[in-house]
Design a protein around this motif. Structure first.
Motif, PDB file in Angstrom:
ATOM      1  N   SER A 168      29.564 -67.386 -35.781  1.00  0.00           N
ATOM      2  CA  SER A 168      30.117 -67.719 -34.350  1.00  0.00           C
ATOM      3  C   SER A 168      29.650 -69.177 -33.889  1.00  0.00           C
ATOM      4  O   SER A 168      30.469 -69.982 -33.882  1.00  0.00           O
ATOM      5  N   ASN A 169      28.377 -69.354 -34.514  1.00  0.00           N
ATOM      6  CA  ASN A 169      27.630 -70.727 -34.096  1.00  0.00           C
ATOM      7  C   ASN A 169      28.307 -71.841 -35.095  1.00  0.00           C
ATOM      8  O   ASN A 169      28.472 -72.940 -34.908  1.00  0.00           O
ATOM      9  N   LYS A 172      31.658 -72.837 -34.198  1.00  0.00           N
ATOM     10  CA  LYS A 172      31.608 -73.699 -32.967  1.00  0.00           C
ATOM     11  C   LYS A 172      30.971 -75.204 -33.398  1.00  0.00           C
ATOM     12  O   LYS A 172      31.611 -76.169 -32.930  1.00  0.00           O
ATOM     13  N   ASN A 175      33.898 -76.809 -34.941  1.00  0.00           N
ATOM     14  CA  ASN A 175      34.901 -77.491 -33.906  1.00  0.00           C
ATOM     15  C   ASN A 175      34.203 -78.752 -33.121  1.00  0.00           C
ATOM     16  O   ASN A 175      34.856 -79.233 -32.148  1.00  0.00           O
ATOM     17  N   ASP A 177      31.095 -78.328 -31.327  1.00  0.00           N
ATOM     18  CA  ASP A 177      30.144 -78.253 -30.411  1.00  0.00           C
ATOM     19  C   ASP A 177      28.888 -77.998 -31.095  1.00  0.00           C
ATOM     20  O   ASP A 177      28.419 -77.396 -31.906  1.00  0.00           O
ATOM     21  N   ILE A 180      24.341 -75.661 -29.671  1.00  0.00           N
ATOM     22  CA  ILE A 180      24.358 -74.327 -29.999  1.00  0.00           C
ATOM     23  C   ILE A 180      22.821 -74.218 -30.558  1.00  0.00           C
ATOM     24  O   ILE A 180      22.255 -75.229 -30.856  1.00  0.00           O
TER      25      ILE A 180
END
Length: 416
Positions: A168-169, A172, A175, A177, A180
């Motif tokens: 999941s990280n 992110k 994308n 982000d 994190i």
């Protein structure tokens, strides 16, 4: 096909499949082993029963002492029983006459064991032979093995569970982000991997922040002399030199604004906002950014084509395409037209010397060319941020740069 399925399936699916296979295999082995042992025990007990029947009768006939017979039964594995139903059944089978003396033995084999009734005129004693099951230990071992196997399965799932957090990280991070944290607090290989990834993210975050600070500082420092220059120009008397200086400072100001947008886009802080607008609006904005007043330089087939894109980024890409087309075109003109869902920007001239994929790389420059070699690289990235693709064709002595999928309504198609 099966190999591809196994490769593509998730690691949790593989672990679960391995656990189920091991569990079912163990249960199947246990079932057939116990079944085989039960059959062997039944055969042994049948032989033992026959041997007992053949030996008990002579002992009962020859012995007058019931204690001797009792001792023999005890050595054989019989214990005294008080089952009234079995006892009553044996007593009522072949009742002894009241005048008969001595000891008589009656046997009965049931599913629960072998029964023998020692009967005298004065008393009757029931004994039972119930062999101890040899599978108790195996049952215990089997249950313990299943529990251990299940605990190992749960521990494996818990060990691999952080992979979902890490995935999941990473998603992110891909994308854009960078806010994190992947620290898991585990000391195993997955924990070490997460820690290294967290370190890499921290370094990239620090590099982005320093790069952003550096670019903003440069833009701020450039804005100061540009502002002073425009103020000085405003105090000059009206002349052609004054107009040229003002246009130059406007050009420098627009370049700084472009750098600001590119910096936001590269740092993933710019949010693309698509909307519909006419091609004429984008061309007018690109002309203003290029400081072009001559309408003859840009030849548009139809200005009423409808575009759907981020207006600021799209006009930035058009401005760079127009600038390249005018700069390298033989007639210093750029030709714009829509074809289906694509927008084509063309200029008259010689074809590109290298493959188009080379021109969209950063800092690519042909021999004797000026500039930093970032024009098409910037255009490509600006368009890709809006999910558009740019391609190149050369036909009839014309260079065609095609922005694919940006036209949502072609006015020529409607008229046709």
């Amino acid at each position: 096909m099966l190999r591809r399925f196994l490769i593509d399936s998730s690691i949790f699916f593989k672990i679960t499949g391995l656990f189920l296979f091991a569990l079912l295999s163990f249960l199947g082995f246990s079932f057939y082993f116990i079944k085989d042992q039960v059959e062997q025990d039944n055969q042994r007990e049948e032989l033992r029963y026959r041997y007992f029947i053949s030996t008990i009768s002579p002992i009962v006939r020859e012995s007058k002492d019931i204690n001797v017979i009792y001792q023999y039964l005890k050595e054989f594995g019989f214990v005294q029983s008080s089952d009234p139903r079995i006892k009553e059944q044996l007593i009522n089978t072949n009742k002894l006459p009241p005048f008969v003396q001595g000891v008589f033995a009656k046997t009965l084999k049931t599913d629960s064991g072998i029964y023998i009734l020692l009967e005298t005129p004065k008393e009757s004693i029931l004994f039972k032979y119930s062999p101890e099951s040899s599978f108790v230990n195996f049952y215990i071992i089997s249950i313990v093995a299943i529990i251990v196997l299940s605990l190992m399965f749960v521990m494996l799932l818990q060990a691999f569970a952080p992979l979902k957090i890490l995935h999941s990280n990473i998603k992110k991070f891909s994308n854009g982000d960078l806010d994190i944290s992947c620290k898991l607090g585990h000391k195993d290989e997955i924990g070490e991997l997460a820690q290294e990834f967290d370190n890499a993210v921290s370094k990239i975050r620090a590099l982005n922040e320093s790069r952003s600070l550096f670019l903003r500082s440069i833009m701020h420092e450039l804005n100061t002399p540009i502002t002073k220059g425009r103020l000085i120009c405003a105090m000059l008397e009206d002349s052609s030199a004054k107009e040229r200086l003002i246009s130059v400072f406007k050009r420098l100001g627009s370049l700084i604004e472009e750098f600001a947008k590119l910096e936001q886009m590269n740092s993933k802080t710019y949010r693309v906002k698509k909307r519909e607008f006419f091609l004429k609006e984008a061309i007018d904005q690109a002309k203003m950014m290029l400081l072009i007043d001559d309408d003859e330089r840009i030849v548009v087939e139809n200005e009423n084509d409808l575009i759907k894109a981020d207006f600021e980024l799209f006009t930035l890409a058009l401005k760079n395409l127009f600038d390249n087309a005018i700069k390298y075109g033989e007639d210093k003109k750029v030709y714009v037209k829509a074809q289906m869902q694509n927008l084509i920007i063309s200029n008259r001239g010689k074809p590109l010397k290298e493959d188009f994929s080379e021109y969209v790389k950063p800092y690519f420059k042909e021999n004797n060319s000026q500039g930093f070699g970032l024009g098409l690289y910037i255009i490509k990235n600006v368009l890709e941020s809006q999910k558009f693709e740019i391609t190149y064709q050369y036909e009839d002595e014309m260079n065609h740069f095609i922005i694919q999928g940006c036209v949502v309504e072609n006015s020529c198609k409607i008229k046709g």
